[in-house]
Design an enzyme around this catalytic site. Structure first.
Site, PDB file in Angstrom:
ATOM      1  CB  CYS A 162      -0.887   0.047   1.257  1.00 41.24           C
ATOM      2  SG  CYS A 162      -1.969  -1.358   1.506  1.00 41.24           S
ATOM      3  CB  CYS A 212      -3.416   2.592   2.440  1.00 45.89           C
ATOM      4  SG  CYS A 212      -4.780   1.466   2.026  1.00 45.89           S
ATOM      5  CB  CYS A 248      -3.680  -1.805  -1.552  1.00 45.48           C
ATOM      6  SG  CYS A 248      -5.180  -1.311  -0.688  1.00 45.48           S
ATOM      7  CB  CYS A 274      -4.205   3.104  -1.223  1.00 47.94           C
ATOM      8  SG  CYS A 274      -2.939   1.799  -1.167  1.00 47.94           S
TER       9      CYS A 274
END
Length: 369
Positions: free
Chosen positions: A38, A42, A69, A72
């Protein structure tokens, strides 16, 4: 890219837990228990620090076997417009005088509420407010070029001159007639690996380039509007197009000298300091004392530091190259993590760490745009 180029682990853990935007692009978090990586910002549920490993680039995280992810979207440039917004913005730029309604949006399968939310998050205003400001900015440019007020009103989508005058006063802060004495300052968002920036330019050159989360940004904009009398509206011109291209090249490692024209409103002393900043070579640093001495003011380190902090054109006027007398990273409006990133990027480009590393740096940075 080695782990030595990362901030201390405790610092990255704190930034991850607090979603600190100053670390955007500085590192990525990878969670061993989920196999996902991430951005530091995030908003998903935070993992336990002992389950996290940190990577310098998204490419490093991918190479280590982690998946991006879906919340994000770490492979996207931060703040980038999704396809449905990008297509709409292209239409707005192609016809800035057009009036848009919610019905127009629905006809394009765009949810007005969703669009409003995205614009508020990214621009600090609604889509309709953005379009209105864009339209009025174009009208102001026409009036400045000699067009009549009535002509500007009808040419830019207003059904009555009185309605145009009211909207103009609310957005520009003055009447159309008095606006002829105001210079027009256009602004645009520019996406970078370190987060979105706002760039502002008038016809003579670039006047602002700041990260959008800089705390002093509202005061700087108000100073341009109030003290220097600019009418500020969204739009594009050649200077904004050029700085966008040059920033892309800078972060890709292929540009070391910016050539975009600058126009820097300020006091004589501020301009003297900002000129001296531009003389600090790429990949090098100077202390506040050294900068003051170069101006023939060896006892004015504090005043020089204050003018350095008042610089509105970050990166191009390289205030990030000024450090403490002991070489420590001192205050930086965009955040010290970004300052550290910029200095390391420039040293890596100028002095290199072997051709293979330099080539990989360029490839990784370029892939972010």
């Amino acid at each position: 890219m080695t782990t030595s180029s990362l901030p201390p682990t405790s610092e990255m853990v704190r930034a991850m837990l607090t979603c600190d935007a100053a670390y955007e692009g500085v590192f990525y978090t990878a969670v061993k228990t989920t196999g996902i990586f991430c951005r530091p910002t995030c908003t998903a549920r935070k993992p336990k620090p002992e389950n996290v490993v940190f990577h310098r680039t998204a490419e490093d995280a991918l190479t280590a076997g982690f998946r991006p992810c879906k919340r994000c979207r770490p492979l996207d440039v931060k703040g980038a417009a999704p396809d449905w917004v990008a297509a709409l913005l292209k239409e707005v730029e192609a016809e800035p005088s057009r009036r848009w309604t919610d019905e127009d949006l629905v006809a394009r399968a765009i949810d007005p509420v969703r669009l409003r939310r995205w614009f508020k998050e990214q621009f600090g205003m609604t889509f309709h407010a953005y379009v209105r400001a864009r339209r009025l900015g174009a009208a102001l440019g026409s009036i400045g070029a000699g067009e009549s007020i009535d002509g500007a009103a009808y040419d830019h989508g207003y059904e009555s001159v009185s309605g145009f005058r009211d909207a103009f006063r609310q957005t520009i802060g003055t009447t159309p007639g008095r606006s002829r004495s105001k210079a027009l300052m256009l602004y645009a968002r520019i996406l970078t690996p370190l987060g979105p920036m706002i760039a502002m330019a008038e016809e003579r050159g670039l006047s602002m380039l700041e990260f959008t989360d800089r705390p002093a940004l509202p005061a700087e904009i108000e100073e341009l509007r109030g003290r220097y009398g600019y009418a500020i509206t969204p739009g594009r011109n050649g200077h904004l197009d050029r700085i966008e291209r040059e920033l892309e090249q800078y972060f890709a490692g292929t540009l070391t000298v910016f050539e975009v024209a600058l126009w820097l409103p300020g006091t004589a002393f501020q301009q003297e300091v900002w000129t001296a900043l531009q003389a600090v070579p790429f990949g090098e640093t100077r202390s506040y004392g050294e900068l003051a001495a170069s101006l023939g003011r060896p006892g004015a380190s504090r005043a020089v530091g204050r003018a350095n902090g008042q610089n509105r054109v970050s990166i191009v006027v390289p205030c990030h190259r000024i450090v403490g007398a002991d070489g420590s990273l001192t205050g930086y409006g965009g955040g010290q993590p970004r300052k550290d990133f910029l200095l390391k990027l420039e040293r890596r480009i100028r002095f290199g760490q072997g051709d293979a590393v330099a080539a990989r740096s360029i490839e990784v940075q370029a892939s972010l745009f």
